[in-house]
Design a protein around this motif. Structure first.
Motif, PDB file in Angstrom:
ATOM      1  N   LEU A 275      57.603  -1.165  62.749  1.00 35.42           N
ATOM      2  CA  LEU A 275      58.354  -2.271  62.172  1.00 35.42           C
ATOM      3  C   LEU A 275      59.834  -1.889  62.175  1.00 35.42           C
ATOM      4  CD1 LEU A 275      58.286  -5.050  60.735  1.00 35.42           C
ATOM      5  CD2 LEU A 275      58.146  -3.781  58.573  1.00 35.42           C
ATOM      6  N   ALA A 276      60.594  -2.511  63.057  1.00 34.86           N
ATOM      7  CA  ALA A 276      62.028  -2.225  63.144  1.00 34.86           C
ATOM      8  C   ALA A 276      62.728  -2.772  61.908  1.00 34.86           C
ATOM      9  CB  ALA A 276      62.602  -2.861  64.409  1.00 34.86           C
ATOM     10  N   GLU A 277      63.801  -2.116  61.530  1.00 39.95           N
ATOM     11  CA  GLU A 277      64.569  -2.563  60.371  1.00 39.95           C
ATOM     12  C   GLU A 277      65.019  -4.004  60.575  1.00 39.95           C
ATOM     13  OE1 GLU A 277      68.499  -1.204  57.859  1.00 39.95           O
ATOM     14  OE2 GLU A 277      67.421   0.293  59.034  1.00 39.95           O
ATOM     15  N   GLY A 278      64.740  -4.847  59.572  1.00 39.38           N
ATOM     16  CA  GLY A 278      65.121  -6.253  59.626  1.00 39.38           C
ATOM     17  C   GLY A 278      64.130  -7.146  60.352  1.00 39.38           C
TER      18      GLY A 278
ATOM     19  N   HIS B  40      57.924  -8.667  62.202  1.00 38.45           N
ATOM     20  CA  HIS B  40      56.664  -8.431  62.905  1.00 38.45           C
ATOM     21  C   HIS B  40      56.594  -6.993  63.411  1.00 38.45           C
ATOM     22  CE1 HIS B  40      55.219 -12.598  63.072  1.00 38.45           C
ATOM     23  NE2 HIS B  40      56.506 -12.905  63.094  1.00 38.45           N
ATOM     24  N   TYR B  41      55.436  -6.373  63.198  1.00 37.42           N
ATOM     25  CA  TYR B  41      55.184  -5.060  63.795  1.00 37.42           C
ATOM     26  C   TYR B  41      55.014  -5.240  65.299  1.00 37.42           C
ATOM     27  CZ  TYR B  41      54.262  -2.780  59.307  1.00 37.42           C
ATOM     28  OH  TYR B  41      54.376  -2.244  58.059  1.00 37.42           O
TER      29      TYR B  41
ATOM     30  N   PHE C  78      49.538  -8.793  64.680  1.00 39.34           N
ATOM     31  CA  PHE C  78      50.863  -8.668  64.083  1.00 39.34           C
ATOM     32  C   PHE C  78      51.858  -9.646  64.693  1.00 39.34           C
ATOM     33  CE2 PHE C  78      48.800  -4.646  63.149  1.00 39.34           C
ATOM     34  CZ  PHE C  78      48.968  -4.617  61.781  1.00 39.34           C
ATOM     35  N   ALA C  79      51.604 -10.101  65.906  1.00 35.73           N
ATOM     36  CA  ALA C  79      52.438 -11.149  66.494  1.00 35.73           C
ATOM     37  C   ALA C  79      52.180 -12.476  65.781  1.00 35.73           C
ATOM     38  CB  ALA C  79      52.155 -11.274  67.990  1.00 35.73           C
TER      39      ALA C  79
ATOM     40  N   SER D 254      56.109 -10.905  55.853  1.00 36.89           N
ATOM     41  CA  SER D 254      56.185 -11.762  54.654  1.00 36.89           C
ATOM     42  C   SER D 254      54.832 -12.392  54.352  1.00 36.89           C
ATOM     43  CB  SER D 254      57.233 -12.862  54.844  1.00 36.89           C
ATOM     44  OG  SER D 254      58.506 -12.306  54.973  1.00 36.89           O
ATOM     45  N   GLU D 255      54.139 -12.859  55.383  1.00 38.52           N
ATOM     46  CA  GLU D 255      52.815 -13.451  55.176  1.00 38.52           C
ATOM     47  C   GLU D 255      51.824 -12.398  54.689  1.00 38.52           C
ATOM     48  OE1 GLU D 255      49.089 -15.415  57.633  1.00 38.52           O
ATOM     49  OE2 GLU D 255      50.975 -15.099  58.694  1.00 38.52           O
TER      50      GLU D 255
END
Length: 157
Positions: A127-130, A133-134, A99-100, A105-106
């Protein structure tokens, strides 16, 4: 370890419709089920898992949960059921580094098959808002977030 991962989405422009087959079982179905299962789970896990699908002391197939009678056979599953179970029981793992490397989007551009073939999560992810990346969180944090959300639902009119 499990076999090679798909690097691209399925090109649906390359799909074709062939002549109607008169059966979808038998040796070809068994061979393809075994190929997928061995690739995902390895030989021992394949044997242990496939012998438990739709058995009284096993688990229901995620696709159909087909047999319900008293008499069960060793192979109470179809090719698609074996493939679905292989994806769920895969030895492939998705570590936080995945996830890094890949943004949300990808990953939205990937098809379901390619996403599913990556493997199973190794720990809870958030996944933080905005964010794009998880990030990994502890089980304590993940369960705390879940508890907060459920408590908020219970408080709704």
């Amino acid at each position: 370890m499990a076999g090679k991962l798909p690097q691209e989405n399925i090109d649906e422009q390359q799909l074709t419709v062939g002549p109607v087959k008169h059966r979808a079982v038998g040796i070809p179905g068994i061979l393809h089920s075994m190929e997928v299962s061995l690739n995902q789970m390895g030989p021992l896990r394949t044997a242990q898992t496939l012998l438990r699908i739709n058995q009284k002391d096993g688990f229901d197939c995620p696709g159909c949960a087909w047999p319900e009678g008293e008499t069960r056979h060793a192979a109470e599953f179809c090719e698609n059921g074996a493939k679905a179970v292989a994806e769920e029981a895969t030895k492939r793992r998705v570590p936080p580094s995945f996830f890094a490397e890949h943004s949300v989007s990808e990953l939205r551009e990937w098809d379901d098959f390619r996403l599913g073939q990556q493997g199973r999560l190794t720990e809870p992810m958030f996944l933080a808002e905005g964010s794009e990346h998880y990030v990994p969180v502890s089980w304590e944090q993940a369960l705390g977030m879940l508890a907060e959300e459920l408590t908020a639902l219970a408080a709704m009119p």
